[in-house]
Design a protein around this motif. Structure first.
Motif, PDB file in Angstrom:
ATOM      1  N   HIS A  49       0.849  -1.190   0.000  1.00  0.00           N
ATOM      2  CA  HIS A  49       0.000   0.000   0.000  1.00  0.00           C
ATOM      3  C   HIS A  49       0.885   1.240   0.000  1.00  0.00           C
ATOM      4  N   LEU A  50       0.812   1.977  -1.092  1.00  0.00           N
ATOM      5  CA  LEU A  50       1.567   3.213  -1.257  1.00  0.00           C
ATOM      6  C   LEU A  50       0.621   4.365  -0.984  1.00  0.00           C
ATOM      7  N   TYR A  51       1.016   5.241  -0.067  1.00  0.00           N
ATOM      8  CA  TYR A  51       0.155   6.387   0.184  1.00  0.00           C
ATOM      9  C   TYR A  51       0.976   7.627   0.484  1.00  0.00           C
ATOM     10  N   GLY A  52       0.354   8.756   0.162  1.00  0.00           N
ATOM     11  CA  GLY A  52       0.976  10.046   0.395  1.00  0.00           C
ATOM     12  C   GLY A  52       0.205  10.808   1.441  1.00  0.00           C
ATOM     13  N   GLU A  53       0.936  11.336   2.418  1.00  0.00           N
ATOM     14  CA  GLU A  53       0.323  12.135   3.476  1.00  0.00           C
ATOM     15  C   GLU A  53       0.716  13.597   3.300  1.00  0.00           C
ATOM     16  N   PHE A  54      -0.246  14.446   3.540  1.00  0.00           N
ATOM     17  CA  PHE A  54      -0.011  15.884   3.512  1.00  0.00           C
ATOM     18  C   PHE A  54      -0.716  16.475   4.721  1.00  0.00           C
ATOM     19  N   VAL A  59      -3.800  11.674   1.237  1.00  0.00           N
ATOM     20  CA  VAL A  59      -4.411  12.383   0.114  1.00  0.00           C
ATOM     21  C   VAL A  59      -4.176  11.695  -1.228  1.00  0.00           C
ATOM     22  N   ALA A  60      -3.314  10.663  -1.242  1.00  0.00           N
ATOM     23  CA  ALA A  60      -3.024   9.930  -2.478  1.00  0.00           C
ATOM     24  C   ALA A  60      -2.729   8.482  -2.101  1.00  0.00           C
ATOM     25  N   GLY A  77      -2.784  -0.585  -8.900  1.00  0.00           N
ATOM     26  CA  GLY A  77      -4.234  -0.427  -8.944  1.00  0.00           C
ATOM     27  C   GLY A  77      -4.733   0.541  -7.893  1.00  0.00           C
ATOM     28  N   ARG A  78      -6.019   0.849  -8.004  1.00  0.00           N
ATOM     29  CA  ARG A  78      -6.701   1.757  -7.081  1.00  0.00           C
ATOM     30  C   ARG A  78      -5.946   3.083  -6.950  1.00  0.00           C
ATOM     31  N   VAL A  79      -5.515   3.613  -8.077  1.00  0.00           N
ATOM     32  CA  VAL A  79      -4.777   4.882  -8.103  1.00  0.00           C
ATOM     33  C   VAL A  79      -5.764   6.017  -7.836  1.00  0.00           C
ATOM     34  N   VAL A  80      -5.509   6.777  -6.778  1.00  0.00           N
ATOM     35  CA  VAL A  80      -6.474   7.789  -6.373  1.00  0.00           C
ATOM     36  C   VAL A  80      -5.777   8.973  -5.691  1.00  0.00           C
ATOM     37  N   VAL A  81      -6.282  10.170  -6.005  1.00  0.00           N
ATOM     38  CA  VAL A  81      -5.851  11.392  -5.331  1.00  0.00           C
ATOM     39  C   VAL A  81      -7.107  12.115  -4.871  1.00  0.00           C
ATOM     40  N   ASP A  93       3.232  12.352  -9.187  1.00  0.00           N
ATOM     41  CA  ASP A  93       4.177  11.906  -8.163  1.00  0.00           C
ATOM     42  C   ASP A  93       3.806  10.500  -7.698  1.00  0.00           C
ATOM     43  N   LEU A  94       2.521  10.253  -7.521  1.00  0.00           N
ATOM     44  CA  LEU A  94       2.041   8.938  -7.096  1.00  0.00           C
ATOM     45  C   LEU A  94       2.463   7.857  -8.085  1.00  0.00           C
ATOM     46  N   MET A  95       2.314   8.103  -9.373  1.00  0.00           N
ATOM     47  CA  MET A  95       2.701   7.109 -10.373  1.00  0.00           C
ATOM     48  C   MET A  95       4.213   6.897 -10.386  1.00  0.00           C
ATOM     49  N   ARG A  96       4.989   7.960 -10.261  1.00  0.00           N
ATOM     50  CA  ARG A  96       6.447   7.802 -10.208  1.00  0.00           C
ATOM     51  C   ARG A  96       6.843   6.953  -8.993  1.00  0.00           C
ATOM     52  N   GLU A  97       6.214   7.212  -7.853  1.00  0.00           N
ATOM     53  CA  GLU A  97       6.488   6.441  -6.638  1.00  0.00           C
ATOM     54  C   GLU A  97       6.046   4.985  -6.803  1.00  0.00           C
TER      55      GLU A  97
END
Length: 150
Positions: A49-54, A59-60, A77-81, A93-97
């Motif tokens: 599970h890859l996620y971005g916190e702000f 948030v992503a 999968g389940r790519v979401v912002v 950024d999410l896709m690069r990560e």
């Protein structure tokens, strides 16, 4: 202050992180896209599970799979912002990560995704090419796309 990225196994997620991820996914995929479907498909337990916190908020997000789970190749999968943050272009950024995470954690360079058709150009900008005709998944037009190298 920018977004902070984390990758965790299902077991490593806290209950709060898991709740916030599921809330984000439901907000976008069920409510925003007006699509009644079962988001909990049994694959979360085997995903990274890859996620971005702000500012303390998730948030992503996306799921990363080793080969053989969703497709023959590794997959994302389940790519979401979160809609409130899309103007910041964190989807890129999410896709690069996610692509880097597939390489780092699975040692894979071939990635297959099931993409919503309207996002074709977005995924093409990350090296994916369409490899199937359009198909409906939960009444939403999708295409299969592949990326051959990281």
């Amino acid at each position: 202050m920018g977004i902070h990225w984390k990758i965790k196994s299902f077991e490593a997620l806290s209950t709060h992180e898991l709740y916030d991820i599921m809330k984000l996914r439901s907000t976008i995929f069920v409510v925003e896209q007006n699509c009644v479907y079962l988001d909990l498909d049994g694959k979360d337990k085997v995903a990274l599970h890859l996620y971005g916190e702000f500012e303390g908020k998730i948030v992503a997000y996306s799921r990363l799979f080793k080969p053989g789970i969703s497709f023959e190749n590794a997959s994302i999968g389940r790519v979401v912002v979160d809609a409130n943050y899309r103007e910041r272009k964190w989807g890129h950024d999410l896709m690069r990560e996610a692509i880097a995470g597939i390489k780092t954690h699975f040692g894979e360079s071939k990635i297959t995704i099931g993409a919503q058709l309207y996002l074709k150009k977005f995924y093409e900008s990350h090296g994916f090419v369409q490899t199937s005709e359009m198909y409906l998944e939960d009444d939403i037009p999708h295409i299969e796309m592949k990326r051959e190298s990281c």
